[in-house]
Structure formats: C-alpha cells, structure tokens
Design a protein around this motif. Structure first.
Motif, mmCIF file in Angstrom:
data_model
loop_
_atom_site.group_PDB
_atom_site.id
_atom_site.type_symbol
_atom_site.label_atom_id
_atom_site.label_comp_id
_atom_site.label_asym_id
_atom_site.label_seq_id
_atom_site.Cartn_x
_atom_site.Cartn_y
_atom_site.Cartn_z
ATOM 1 N N HIS A 20 69.895 -67.956 -21.425
ATOM 2 C CA HIS A 20 69.014 -66.926 -22.014
ATOM 3 C C HIS A 20 67.790 -66.702 -21.106
ATOM 4 N N LYS A 37 61.379 -67.920 -29.020
ATOM 5 C CA LYS A 37 61.684 -68.475 -30.343
ATOM 6 C C LYS A 37 62.652 -69.649 -30.281
ATOM 7 N N ASP A 56 66.445 -59.487 -16.398
ATOM 8 C CA ASP A 56 66.284 -58.239 -17.159
ATOM 9 C C ASP A 56 64.931 -57.576 -16.871
ATOM 10 N N GLN A 113 74.977 -55.938 -20.433
ATOM 11 C CA GLN A 113 73.783 -55.460 -19.718
ATOM 12 C C GLN A 113 74.139 -54.279 -18.811
ATOM 13 N N PHE A 167 70.589 -59.258 -35.591
ATOM 14 C CA PHE A 167 69.510 -59.557 -34.654
ATOM 15 C C PHE A 167 69.155 -58.319 -33.832
ATOM 16 N N TYR A 201 67.449 -67.208 -17.860
ATOM 17 C CA TYR A 201 67.824 -66.444 -16.643
ATOM 18 C C TYR A 201 68.004 -64.972 -16.976
ATOM 19 N N SER A 202 68.632 -64.683 -18.139
ATOM 20 C CA SER A 202 68.922 -63.283 -18.455
ATOM 21 C C SER A 202 67.616 -62.492 -18.622
ATOM 22 N N ARG A 205 68.626 -69.597 -29.949
ATOM 23 C CA ARG A 205 70.018 -69.961 -29.658
ATOM 24 C C ARG A 205 70.246 -71.466 -29.786
ATOM 25 N N ARG A 259 56.757 -61.971 -23.919
ATOM 26 C CA ARG A 259 56.184 -63.026 -24.775
ATOM 27 C C ARG A 259 54.660 -63.075 -24.631
HETATM 28 C C1 GRG Z 1 73.518 -57.968 -13.185
HETATM 29 C C2 GRG Z 1 74.295 -56.334 -14.970
HETATM 30 C C3 GRG Z 1 73.652 -57.625 -14.610
HETATM 31 C C4 GRG Z 1 73.219 -58.454 -15.586
HETATM 32 C C5 GRG Z 1 72.521 -59.730 -15.379
HETATM 33 C C6 GRG Z 1 69.953 -59.451 -16.907
HETATM 34 C C7 GRG Z 1 71.218 -59.886 -17.528
HETATM 35 C C8 GRG Z 1 72.304 -60.449 -16.700
HETATM 36 C C9 GRG Z 1 71.403 -59.831 -18.840
HETATM 37 C C10 GRG Z 1 70.372 -59.349 -19.767
HETATM 38 C C11 GRG Z 1 70.797 -59.559 -21.159
HETATM 39 C C12 GRG Z 1 69.688 -59.297 -22.122
HETATM 40 C C13 GRG Z 1 68.363 -58.859 -21.680
HETATM 41 C C14 GRG Z 1 69.904 -59.469 -23.366
HETATM 42 C C15 GRG Z 1 68.815 -59.211 -24.342
HETATM 43 C C16 GRG Z 1 68.881 -60.187 -25.388
HETATM 44 C C17 GRG Z 1 67.650 -60.146 -26.212
HETATM 45 C C18 GRG Z 1 67.587 -59.229 -27.368
HETATM 46 C C19 GRG Z 1 66.632 -60.913 -25.882
HETATM 47 C C20 GRG Z 1 65.504 -61.226 -26.716
HETATM 48 O O1 GRG Z 1 65.872 -62.430 -27.358
HETATM 49 P P1 GRG Z 1 64.867 -63.269 -28.216
HETATM 50 O O2 GRG Z 1 64.163 -62.378 -29.172
HETATM 51 O O3 GRG Z 1 63.843 -63.722 -27.086
HETATM 52 O O4 GRG Z 1 65.585 -64.434 -28.784
HETATM 53 P P2 GRG Z 1 62.779 -64.916 -27.062
HETATM 54 O O5 GRG Z 1 61.606 -64.361 -26.339
HETATM 55 O O6 GRG Z 1 62.455 -65.335 -28.469
HETATM 56 O O7 GRG Z 1 63.444 -66.016 -26.303
#
Ligand code: GRG
Length: 303
Positions: A85, A53, A92, A167, A227, A87-88, A56, A104
């Motif tokens: 975002h 989307k 993840d 996380q 959110f 990378y996360s 951010r 997605r």
């Molecule tokens: C090594 C512990 C450790 C962490 C590494 C993997 C990580 C860092 C962090 C993950 C954080 C995470 C998955 C957060 C989720 C955020 C979330 C709700 C994502 C979905 O966001 P949207 O809906 O995604 O904006 P789109 O697909 O629209 O970009």
C-alpha cells in the motif's frame, strides 16, 4: 431479554491496533533498510511511516482472529500488505501519475526526497513486501504450502489483474466519462483487490475452511466497494485541507461514484455494501464484532 455481545469501542480498538501495526512496521524496516542502498532509505522510510489508517493490516489481523487465530506473529505478516500500500501511494503521488504534493496532511514523499529516490524506493518495496510475507509465514510456523499461498495472494492482488491494472485503467479514464460497470471493474482492481487480499491472507494464515474463506472473500469484496464509494464521497464533500491530500478527483477529471450516481445514491450504495459484507460473514459462520465494526467504519470515516 438476552443481551448481545457489547459493541466494539471502535476508537480504542483502532488506536490499539495501529500501535501494534506500527510496531511491526518498524520491525519490518529494521530488516529491509540495511538491504537497501543508502540513498533510498530516507524515501522508503518516509513512504512507510508517514501515517495512514493502517486499515489493510488491521483487517488482516481481524480476519485471522475471526477464524480463531491467536498468535501475535500475524502482525508481521499483515504489514506486508501495508508495504505494498505504501509503495502504491508513493508512486500514485508522482508527477507522472496524480502529481500530488499533499498526502495525509504532509508533503508527499517525492516532495521531500525527490522523484528518482521515491520511484526507486517504491519499487524496492514490492519484492521486499513479498519476501516479508514469505518470511513471516515461516516465522509463524505455517506449512510451506500456506506460505506459498500467502505470497500468491499478495502478488495477484498487487499485479496486472489487481492494483496495477486498476491504476492503469484509472489513468486511461482521466477526462473521460466511463460507465458504472467500468468504474466497478476499475475499483475492484485498484482498491478492492488489496483490501480483499487482506481478509483472505488473515483467513489463510488461521487455516480457514473453504466456507470461511468464501465468507471473508465476499466481505472483502463488499467492503472494497464500500471503501471506494466512501472515498469518492469524502473527495466530493471535503476540502484538500480537511482530507490532507490533493488533487481532487474533479481536478483530475476522474469519473467517480458521486459523478455517476450523485451524493444520495452513492451513500445508499455504500451502506448497502456494508450490509452485504456483514451478512456474508454471518452466512459463513464467522462472528466477528471487530469485522462488523470495521465495515461500518469504512463508510462512516471522515478521512
Ligand atoms: C505503474 C500503472 C502503474 C501503477 C503502479 C501507483 C500504483 C501502482 C497503484 C496506485 C493504486 C492506488 C493509488 C490505489 C488507491 C487506493 C486508495 C483509495 C488509497 C487510500 O487508502 P487509505 O484511505 O489510505 O487506506 P491511508 O492514508 O489511510 O493509508
């Protein structure tokens, strides 16, 4: 009777902003990819360009405009948030975390490019995002102190007190029931910190006053929570195919706002946070139809 300003055509606004953000992401990749070893370029490009989307960066630009910023260079700065975002999500989805094969609506990055390339490409994005934020601040002609503040915001939001810390708590919480306070803390870090930084970075880049920055911060905190509640509601009520991602929270044994409060009450809490967000903006003297509309979109979206 006096008429208020016209409502934002949200669909049109989001589509238009996404095109601009994606243009800025392509420019960022043009700068980043040549500095990256060739074998990781495919995974890095996949993680960054495979849809989403772009919420951010869109929030960052809307906050910048709400404070009176007018330059187009803000898109460049804003995509540093999307690089973090991206990378996360790449990390993840890895087998050592959520072990997802769908994101997605498409195969996850490691399913296409392999685990080790995805791990390295994700890690490469972290310093690349910080550098990109710093270079963007310079290109925008911002004072050195603001450039420093912007990199600090991005780094704090992504770090141990923010997204990575959240996380980690999330992984610890699998197959355990956690309290509402613990759930709030987890999501304030994991999801909320980067969303909040999006607002703060837009405000800082536009030279926000302390009152304006506080208003953006409160808005960011409230929409961060809204959110996440909306995410939990979608996860509980839609199929993997509808959402384009897997596995579900229930499959992962995660506590969610829905498992703790039920669908009705979770929905009420999300709407309440939208009101908190919009009221905070008005309280700080910031009138932004775009930010008002984005707060509503965050709880009304279907993915
Ligand atoms: C090594 C512990 C450790 C962490 C590494 C993997 C990580 C860092 C962090 C993950 C954080 C995470 C998955 C957060 C989720 C955020 C979330 C709700 C994502 C979905 O966001 P949207 O809906 O995604 O904006 P789109 O697909 O629209 O970009």
């Amino acid at each position: 009777m006096t008429e208020g300003p016209p409502e934002v055509d949200l669909k049109h606004f989001l589509a238009q902003e996404r095109v601009r953000v994606e243009g800025a992401l392509e420019e960022a990749l043009t700068a980043i990819l040549p500095r990256v070893p060739e074998q990781f370029r495919g995974a890095l490009r996949h993680g960054v360009t495979s849809g989403g989307k772009r919420l951010r960066p869109i929030l960052c630009v809307a906050a910048y405009r709400a404070v009176g910023g007018t330059g187009e260079g803000i898109y460049r700065l804003a995509v540093s948030l999307e690089l973090i975002h991206a990378y996360s999500l790449m990390h993840d989805d890895l087998p050592c975390m959520d072990d997802a094969d769908l994101r997605r609506g498409e195969p996850t990055t490691h399913k296409v490019h392999g685990e080790s390339s995805t791990t390295v490409a994700g890690a490469l994005l972290i310093p690349a995002a910080a550098l990109h934020a710093y270079e963007s601040a310079r290109t925008m002609g911002l004072p050195e102190e603001e450039g420093r503040l912007l990199v600090e915001e991005l780094s704090r939001a992504s770090g141990g007190g923010g997204m990575v810390g959240g996380q980690f708590l999330d992984l610890l919480g699998e197959d355990q029931e956690i309290s509402a306070e613990e759930l709030d803390d987890l999501h304030r870090r994991k999801t909320g910190a980067l969303l909040r930084a999006s607002l703060r970075m837009g405000g800082i880049a536009a030279g926000a006053t302390p009152e304006e920055l506080t208003a953006l911060d409160r808005y960011g905190e409230a929409i961060g929570l809204a959110f996440q509640i909306a995410d939990d509601l979608l996860d509980a009520t839609s199929s993997a195919q509808e959402l384009g991602k897997n596995p579900s929270d229930a499959e992962l044994g995660k506590s969610t706002y829905v498992s703790l409060f039920g669908i009705e009450e979770a929905g009420r809490k999300a709407r309440e946070q939208v009101t908190v967000a919009v009221t905070a903006l008005a309280g700080g003297g910031l009138a932004s139809r775009e930010l008002d509309a984005l707060a509503r979109y965050i709880v009304e979206r279907d993915r």
